[in-house]
Design a protein around this motif. Structure first.
Motif, PDB file in Angstrom:
ATOM      1  N   GLN A 137      -9.698  -1.499   8.207  1.00 55.94           N
ATOM      2  CA  GLN A 137      -8.565  -2.296   8.660  1.00 55.94           C
ATOM      3  C   GLN A 137      -8.444  -2.235  10.179  1.00 55.94           C
ATOM      4  N   ARG A 189       0.831  -1.216   0.000  1.00 55.07           N
ATOM      5  CA  ARG A 189       0.000   0.000   0.000  1.00 55.07           C
ATOM      6  C   ARG A 189       0.865   1.265   0.000  1.00 55.07           C
ATOM      7  N   LEU A 225      -8.155   6.635   5.514  1.00 52.36           N
ATOM      8  CA  LEU A 225      -7.987   5.389   6.263  1.00 52.36           C
ATOM      9  C   LEU A 225      -9.253   5.075   7.047  1.00 52.36           C
ATOM     10  N   GLN A 278      -8.450   3.363   1.941  1.00 55.74           N
ATOM     11  CA  GLN A 278      -8.217   2.061   2.548  1.00 55.74           C
ATOM     12  C   GLN A 278      -9.515   1.547   3.150  1.00 55.74           C
TER      13      GLN A 278
END
Length: 332
Positions: free
Chosen positions: A122, A105, A147, A119
């Motif tokens: 996660q 990434r 994120l 993203q």
């Protein structure tokens, strides 16, 4: 937990996922999704299928470019998806436990400094301060990285360490929706990790009547056949991207269905895998939950999925099996 309550929980988490993602997906732009999980772990396939289901159900979209880490082509990405966001597959590999994925990434950030990179949700875990500093630099240099994280601890960690947008978002597997399971074959099934996230060595000798399994064993030939059939279904479309997408989708479906068949065999389940927990919720099966080696499962349950009577936070393997046996006796 009644079927209505189960459905309400899943719908609630799907709606929350949409609230996190909707601003990044626009009808006039293609999207790319990188790092398809071409591995035996059924949980990663559940995440992928949830990502696909979300895009189809909420946006009527299919990705214009998908890849594994092995067949990633920056040039093909630019041709198939010349603009729009670049998504990276979600899971539990942000950090330095599964460092290959983190390297990938960060390479994508370097290759596409002018594209928004999102993203999918996660969990974050770092052991090395040096590796964390490398990630900080990569994210700070990119300036347009988004994120999504699956638990409060990861959210706070990301806010403190990374110069980017951070959102708390459920795991994408919930976008698959409720699943009707097969009837159980035996009272209790233990689904326990056999990889670097397991907590120590489990002594299972006291439970000879309980099957102890993991879901990382697969028939390679069946997956190869599924991929071939998926690719063949796209022959009339004449696009390499569509052929690759159908091939990878077929592999993910094969692995996911294998996992659902496997866990459905238990009337109650004991597990230390996050996606056995999530899939047990999707099929409405009671399960006792142990944690992995850095607390990923409890963190996720505390954020999103722990407030139901389908799951029990076990304090030990013995405690989990005791509870699962009680649930199996009640169901019988």
């Amino acid at each position: 937990m009644s079927p209505v309550q189960q459905s309400e929980l899943i719908t609630k988490l799907q709606d929350r996922t949409h609230d996190c993602l909707k601003e990044f997906i626009r009808p006039d732009e293609p999207i790319a999704i990188l790092d398809f999980p071409d591995i035996r772990n059924c949980g990663d396939s559940a995440i992928w299928l949830g990502e696909m289901a979300y895009l189809q159900q909420r946006h009527a979209k299919r990705p214009s470019y998908v890849c594994t880490t092995d067949d990633f082509s920056p040039d093909e990405l630019k041709t198939s998806a010349p603009n729009g966001p670049i998504f990276i597959h979600g899971g539990g590999n942000f950090g330095d436990i599964w460092v290959f994925h983190q390297d990938f990434r960060e390479r994508v950030m370097e290759l596409f400094p002018d594209r928004q990179i999102v993203q999918f949700p996660q969990s974050i875990h770092y052991k090395s301060p040096e590796r964390l500093e490398q990630s900080k630099r990569a994210i700070g240099k990119h300036r347009n990285f988004v994120l999504l994280v699956r638990d409060e601890e990861s959210f706070q960690f990301a806010k403190e360490n990374f110069d980017c947008q951070v959102h708390l978002c459920p795991d994408m597997a919930f976008c698959i929706g409720s699943i009707k399971p097969a009837a159980p074959e035996f009272p209790v099934l233990a689904m326990l990790r056999q990889d670097k996230e397991q907590v120590g060595t489990v002594d299972f000798s006291a439970y000879p009547d309980i099957p102890k399994e993991d879901w990382i064993t697969e028939s390679r030939s069946k997956v190869r056949v599924a991929k071939a059939l998926g690719a063949a279904s796209a022959l009339l479309h004449f696009t390499p991207s569509e052929m690759r997408l159908r091939k990878l989708d077929a592999a993910a479906n094969n692995r996911f269905q294998r996992g659902i068949r496997q866990i459905s065999r238990g009337g109650a389940i004991v597990t230390d895998r996050l996606h056995v927990h999530i899939c047990s919720l999707l099929i409405g099966r009671r399960h006792a939950v142990l944690d992995n080696n850095y607390g990923k499962i409890r963190r996720f349950m505390n954020a999103f999925s722990g407030g139901t009577d389908l799951s029990y936070k076990a304090t030990s393997l013995d405690d989990g099996i005791r509870w699962a046996r009680e649930q199996a006796d009640v169901a019988a």
